[in-house]
Design an enzyme around this catalytic site. Structure first.
Site, mmCIF file in Angstrom:
data_model
loop_
_atom_site.group_PDB
_atom_site.id
_atom_site.type_symbol
_atom_site.label_atom_id
_atom_site.label_comp_id
_atom_site.label_asym_id
_atom_site.label_seq_id
_atom_site.Cartn_x
_atom_site.Cartn_y
_atom_site.Cartn_z
ATOM 1 N N ALA A 150 0.800 -1.227 0.000
ATOM 2 C CA ALA A 150 0.000 0.000 0.000
ATOM 3 C C ALA A 150 0.829 1.271 0.000
ATOM 4 C CB ALA A 150 -0.920 -0.002 1.217
ATOM 5 N N ASN A 163 2.065 -4.121 7.625
ATOM 6 C CA ASN A 163 2.733 -4.373 6.346
ATOM 7 C C ASN A 163 3.427 -3.141 5.775
ATOM 8 O OD1 ASN A 163 2.065 -7.108 6.297
ATOM 9 N ND2 ASN A 163 0.122 -6.738 5.266
ATOM 10 N N HIS A 217 -0.490 7.290 4.297
ATOM 11 C CA HIS A 217 0.840 6.773 4.611
ATOM 12 C C HIS A 217 1.872 7.831 4.242
ATOM 13 C CE1 HIS A 217 -1.134 2.902 5.010
ATOM 14 N NE2 HIS A 217 -1.604 3.022 3.787
#
Length: 258
Positions: A115, A181, A211
């Site tokens: 991601a 992750n 993020h």
């Protein structure tokens, strides 16, 4: 190219649809015991030893447990593995088992970017020397339900961003296995699990998972941010993570590429 997929969840189904237009054959889905028979795309098996002898690639679409159970035997058999479950690699015994199996089987564990982006820049910068890398993960409060954030914050009452974890990527991966992750991807591409810093934030002002990467070193300075959408049929699965898994499979066939 003949491949097997671990799992039949949202990411697996995205991959199944995405490779339909390519010369890639799914020879099996590796499922938990009790889920046998045939699915819409391939027969189901429960272990690597049941795969056809000409299987050339195993793709982990099922999360940490799938990589832990099926990664080592696939690599030991000489089959390359693609995984997006990078948080599992914070488990040192599992990391060692995967490395040993890959060496003995002359195979490779390939890490999908998941991601997050900018990992290519981090890997390049690492060769010249990195001084500082920080990953900041922001989610709406509801996105942290079922995690240790619930023990520290009243997620339903937040009116401003609140940090519920600050520490190393290794500690983040251990404490937040369902959310690890991306932090693990940044750590593996840069300073490792102990020296990569992580902040996790519940932010009621956002509606997407955000993020952020901050890095500095001999190359200069970098700031990267991405607001990721979820897959339509599973709000807990990142669309970009699914896309990165598909891209990693298709990259196996390219003669020129990154």
């Amino acid at each position: 190219m003949k491949i097997a997929l671990i799992g039949d969840g949202a990411i697996s189904r995205y991959v199944q649809a995405g490779i339909a237009a390519h010369p890639v054959e799914i020879v099996a889905l590796i499922m938990r015991s009790g889920r046998t028979g045939a699915t819409r795309c391939a027969p189901c098996v429960t272990c690597i030893s049941d795969l056809p002898s000409d299987t050339g690639l195993v793709v982990d679409c099922a999360g940490h447990a799938g990589l832990r159970d099926h990664g080592p035997p696939a690599l030991e058999r000489g089959i390359d593995v693609i995984t997006v479950s990078l948080g599992a690699l914070a488990d040192e015994p599992l990391y060692a088992a995967l490395s040993k199996a890959a060496s003995e089987g002359h195979a490779r564990l390939r890490l999908a970017s998941g991601a997050i982006g900018a990992l290519d820049a981090l890997r390049a910068a690492r060769t010249g020397g990195l001084d500082h890398v920080r990953y900041v993960g922001r989610k709406p409060p509801a996105g942290w339900r079922g995690s240790p954030a619930e023990d520290m914050l009243d997620l339903g009452a937040l009116t401003a961003p609140a940090t519920h974890f600050s520490g190393s990527a290794g500690a983040a991966a251990t404490r937040y296995p369902k959310n690890a992750n991306v932090a693990a991807a940044v750590a593996l591409a840069s300073l490792g699990f102990e020296d990569t810093q992580v902040d996790l934030i519940a932010d009621p002002s956002i509606t997407a998972n955000v993020h952020e990467i901050e890095a500095a070193g001999a190359f200069g300075e970098m700031r990267f941010s991405i607001a990721g959408k979820a897959l339509p049929d599973n709000p807990r699965s990142s669309a970009l993570a699914a896309m990165s898994t598909l891209a990693a499979i298709l990259d196996q066939r390219t003669t020129i590429g990154f």
